[in-house]
Design a protein around this motif. Structure first.
Motif, PDB file in Angstrom:
ATOM      1  N   GLY A  11     -38.251  29.371  41.456  1.00 41.07           N
ATOM      2  CA  GLY A  11     -37.450  28.936  40.324  1.00 41.07           C
ATOM      3  C   GLY A  11     -38.189  29.089  39.011  1.00 41.07           C
ATOM      4  N   PRO A  12     -37.540  28.729  37.911  1.00 42.50           N
ATOM      5  CA  PRO A  12     -38.177  28.850  36.596  1.00 42.50           C
ATOM      6  C   PRO A  12     -39.350  27.886  36.447  1.00 42.50           C
ATOM      7  N   MET A  13     -40.332  28.292  35.704  1.00 43.43           N
ATOM      8  CA  MET A  13     -41.523  27.463  35.514  1.00 43.43           C
ATOM      9  C   MET A  13     -41.165  26.096  34.924  1.00 43.43           C
ATOM     10  N   GLU A  14     -40.089  26.050  34.117  1.00 45.11           N
ATOM     11  CA  GLU A  14     -39.706  24.796  33.459  1.00 45.11           C
ATOM     12  C   GLU A  14     -39.292  23.716  34.451  1.00 45.11           C
ATOM     13  N   HIS A  15     -39.028  24.094  35.701  1.00 44.26           N
ATOM     14  CA  HIS A  15     -38.588  23.079  36.658  1.00 44.26           C
ATOM     15  C   HIS A  15     -39.761  22.338  37.289  1.00 44.26           C
ATOM     16  N   ASP A  51     -31.399  32.927  51.852  1.00 47.56           N
ATOM     17  CA  ASP A  51     -30.139  33.149  51.149  1.00 47.56           C
ATOM     18  C   ASP A  51     -29.016  32.298  51.719  1.00 47.56           C
ATOM     19  N   ARG A  52     -29.352  31.382  52.634  1.00 47.85           N
ATOM     20  CA  ARG A  52     -28.334  30.483  53.175  1.00 47.85           C
ATOM     21  C   ARG A  52     -28.040  29.328  52.234  1.00 47.85           C
ATOM     22  N   VAL A  53     -28.840  29.208  51.169  1.00 49.10           N
ATOM     23  CA  VAL A  53     -28.606  28.172  50.168  1.00 49.10           C
ATOM     24  C   VAL A  53     -28.685  28.781  48.777  1.00 49.10           C
ATOM     25  N   GLU A  54     -27.952  28.189  47.866  1.00 52.95           N
ATOM     26  CA  GLU A  54     -28.092  28.483  46.443  1.00 52.95           C
ATOM     27  C   GLU A  54     -28.822  27.302  45.831  1.00 52.95           C
ATOM     28  N   VAL A  55     -29.775  27.572  44.936  1.00 56.39           N
ATOM     29  CA  VAL A  55     -30.568  26.503  44.327  1.00 56.39           C
ATOM     30  C   VAL A  55     -30.412  26.571  42.812  1.00 56.39           C
ATOM     31  N   GLU A  56     -30.032  25.460  42.221  1.00 52.40           N
ATOM     32  CA  GLU A  56     -29.928  25.339  40.768  1.00 52.40           C
ATOM     33  C   GLU A  56     -30.997  24.351  40.316  1.00 52.40           C
ATOM     34  N   TRP A  57     -32.091  24.871  39.768  1.00 49.70           N
ATOM     35  CA  TRP A  57     -33.225  24.037  39.402  1.00 49.70           C
ATOM     36  C   TRP A  57     -32.958  23.276  38.101  1.00 49.70           C
ATOM     37  N   ALA A  84     -33.789  19.790  42.105  1.00 48.10           N
ATOM     38  CA  ALA A  84     -32.836  20.902  42.076  1.00 48.10           C
ATOM     39  C   ALA A  84     -31.560  20.479  42.775  1.00 48.10           C
ATOM     40  N   ARG A  85     -30.483  21.167  42.445  1.00 52.83           N
ATOM     41  CA  ARG A  85     -29.205  21.003  43.150  1.00 52.83           C
ATOM     42  C   ARG A  85     -29.131  22.098  44.201  1.00 52.83           C
ATOM     43  N   VAL A  86     -28.890  21.726  45.453  1.00 48.99           N
ATOM     44  CA  VAL A  86     -28.887  22.669  46.573  1.00 48.99           C
ATOM     45  C   VAL A  86     -27.464  22.811  47.095  1.00 48.99           C
TER      46      VAL A  86
END
Length: 666
Positions: free
Chosen positions: A421-425, A455-461, A487-489
């Protein structure tokens, strides 16, 4: 009784994750208790006028092929006569219907029955998929017979029949029969199940608001991966009258989402794609979009952020997967009209090539972790002490997500197989400690991280920001350095709802110099309370069932300690576990038998402790480890779908001084 006015429907909607499972269990309960209900089902499944003899029903029985049909019905001699599969809006699994069809007996009449919402029966999409799958597996059917929300077809060879009907029709028949037989108890229970089914069908369809939000995220991910879209630097937009995702589609600034004002005007079109004038000039202007889309664009809508709006049609009666496919197809069609030379971003988003560095996986393959059930999201929690080898072991575990503590940079030979994920997380220096580097350049070099492994999950950090009053939807306010990542999984291969995943690391804090303290290692409860304060921002209701949070990590403290030493922090540490419980976060251990216990019982713990060692000191080894420092918590209600164990046997321990925690989310 109104469609959703049943006690069972009300309780299940508020406290249960798998409504199909609840409905199946309720149906099995009724059939097991009521002869009237069984006779109604027998009559419903009749063959050439002869009722199908049903004496008992059982749920969740694994068949000879390893599949697990929802409900199995047997005659008086315990012969299988019918399999029933409950469906609301979920897609067919890989076992359905072929594996179930093969599990039916060959020597007697037998039925495979699917229950679904009425629109899925009348639409024919589900029926056609069932027939196509059977045909592709070599099982031909005679032409279908259709009547009153019921479709039936016989096998060309054999005595099997495939049936598809609605929940409403079957339950109405059962209610009618129980009323005729004066079976008041069964009549009441069927009415409760009717309410649950109606409520689930209405509340879980793809057009429902929460499901639309998930479809928006999944659709944008798909068009991004296909090369038509870019989301770099863009975010999810949330307001009191809208929800959507900003993106660049085929070079034009766009927004995919729900406008609630427009929904009031056009209730049958909840999802819209809008193009707008961006502060940063886009490759394709709004005027060019309008010209290229022509009649597709609908002017005159009250969209204050967009000038060109296109409705995204949602197919009636389609399951979630088919609905997602339809949304993606429309987005890619629109993108192709805007830029026929596309896809635009494919080269930019291509994964880096695999490294040429040698990697002998046999040296560090994970052992003892067991198979992962279908639809399960597997999470690994691990303090990896900034080492490289644990990253390699993570890749080989087949897990979907990792909650790491004291994580440094991953080694070059696996970096292409993970997403941190992005470093900011995870890097607190970004917002609150860069200024300190001149005084102590190595202020902190290890972090909690939420890492995507499949790829079985999407992650929104969530990006870390200072502990302010209000945050954006993609931010989390953080009050410590290197203590938390979130994160939101979104599980993509099951019907599970998204959940919040939090990696926790309770760093040691040293007493203030004015205390003249003799403590040489400081105390961890200060960091732990900061973590809980930050995590509590995701709790917006007194009812724990309103949120789905999984929090795990290294708290650097012992659960259940009873030391009488006045210098002990046992009482302070217990306040941390008490505070989790107060917030509705259930303690998930791991506790024995979910891991090997230390023998003898470690000093300071009661004889009946169920603690399992998860950490060893430099003077110890996995064999002699005694201390548990790593724990898992989950929202009350959500916790019932979670299983936790410590991989703390000598063979399973892994390449760190902390062992791995294995967390399966159903």
């Amino acid at each position: 009784m109104a469609d959703n006015d049943s006690l069972l429907g009300f309780v299940a909607q508020r406290h249960t994750i798998g409504l199909e499972d609840v409905a199946t269990d309720a149906l099995c309960f009724i059939l097991s208790r009521s002869p009237s209900a069984r006779q109604a089902l027998s009559d419903f499944l009749k063959d050439d006028g002869e009722p199908l003899p049903i004496a008992k029903a059982q749920s969740w029985m694994t068949d000879a092929y390893g599949a697990i049909p929802d409900l199995a019905c047997y005659d008086e001699d315990d012969n299988l006569v019918a399999l029933i599969e409950s469906k609301f809006w979920a897609a067919l699994t890989h076992n359905q219907p072929v594996t179930y069809w093969r599990g039916l007996p060959e020597d007697r009449p037998a039925v495979l029955l699917f229950l679904a919402p009425e629109v899925r029966v009348k639409d024919d999409g589900l029926w056609n998929e069932l027939v196509d799958r059977l045909r592709n597996a070599g099982h031909e059917l005679d032409p279908a017979d259709r009547k009153e929300s019921l479709i039936t077809a016989r096998a060309k060879c054999g005595r099997h029949r495939l049936m598809l009907t609605t929940w409403k029709l079957l339950l109405d028949r059962m209610a009618q029969r129980s009323n005729e037989d004066c079976d008041a108890q069964a009549h009441f229970e069927i009415a409760e199940l009717q309410g649950l089914a109606a409520s689930a069908i209405a509340g879980d369809k793809p057009q429902r608001d929460e499901n639309l939000k998930r479809l928006i995220a999944d659709a944008v991910k798909r068009v991004r991966e296909s090369g038509w879209a870019n989301t770099d630097g863009l975010r999810v937009g949330v307001g009191f009258d809208y929800y959507g995702r900003y993106l660049t589609l085929a070079g034009a600034s766009a927004w995919l989402g729900i406008c609630y004002k427009t929904l009031e005007q056009i209730p049958d079109k909840p999802l819209w794609l809008s193009f707008y004038r961006s502060k940063h000039p886009a490759k394709v202007s709004v005027e060019e979009v309008r010209d290229r889309l022509g009649d597709l664009a609908e002017p005159g809508l009250e969209w204050y952020w967009g000038e060109v709006s296109v409705p995204i049609d949602l197919p009636a009666g389609a399951d979630r997967n088919a609905t997602l496919d339809a949304i993606v197809a429309q987005l890619e069609c629109i993108a192709n009209l805007i830029d026929p030379s596309g896809p635009t971003y494919r080269e930019k988003r291509r994964l880096p090539a695999k490294t040429d560095l040698p990697l002998d996986r046999s040296r560090h393959a994970a052992v003892g972790v067991g198979g992962k059930a279908e639809g399960m999201t597997r999470v690994v929690c691990w303090n990896i002490a900034t080492k490289h080898q644990p990253w390699r072991e993570l890749v080989d575990m087949g897990a979907d997500l990792a909650l790491l503590q004291e994580a440094g940079k991953p080694p070059a030979d696996v970096v292409h197989e993970i997403d941190t994920g992005p470093m900011e997380h995870w890097d607190s220096h970004v917002w609150n400690s860069r200024w300190y580097e001149g005084r102590w350049p190595k202020l902190y070099d290890r972090w909690p991280k939420v890492v995507k492994l499949s790829d079985r999950v999407e992650v929104e950090w969530f990006k870390q920001v200072s502990p302010i009053m209000y945050v954006e939807p993609d931010e989390i306010a953080v009050s410590g350095i290197g203590t938390i990542a979130a994160a939101r999984v979104i599980p993509l291969e099951s019907d599970s709802e998204p959940f919040i995943a939090v990696s926790m690391y309770a760093r040691w804090i040293y007493p203030h110099p004015s205390t003249r303290s003799k403590w040489k290692v400081g105390f961890p409860d200060g960091s732990a309370h900061r973590i809980i304060s930050d995590l509590s921002a995701f709790i917006g209701d007194a009812d724990p069932g309103s949120h789905r949070i999984l929090a795990a990590g290294d708290l650097n403290m012992v659960y259940g300690s009873v030391l009488d030493d006045p210098q002990s922090l046992a009482e302070r540490e217990s306040s941390v576990f008490d505070r989790f419980k107060t917030l509705g976060m259930e303690f998930m251990g791991p506790q024995h038998p979910g891991g090997r216990q230390a023998n003898p019982t470690p000093h300071g713990l009661p004889p009946d402790t169920r603690n399992v060692p998860t950490y060893y000191t430099t003077a110890q080894s996995p064999e002699t480890a005694q201390t548990q420092l790593d724990y898992v918590f989950a929202s009350r209600g959500f916790h019932e779908s979670i299983a936790v164990r410590a991989l703390n046997s000598v063979d399973d321990w892994g390449a760190s001084d902390h062992c791995r925690l294995l967390i399966d989310v159903a």
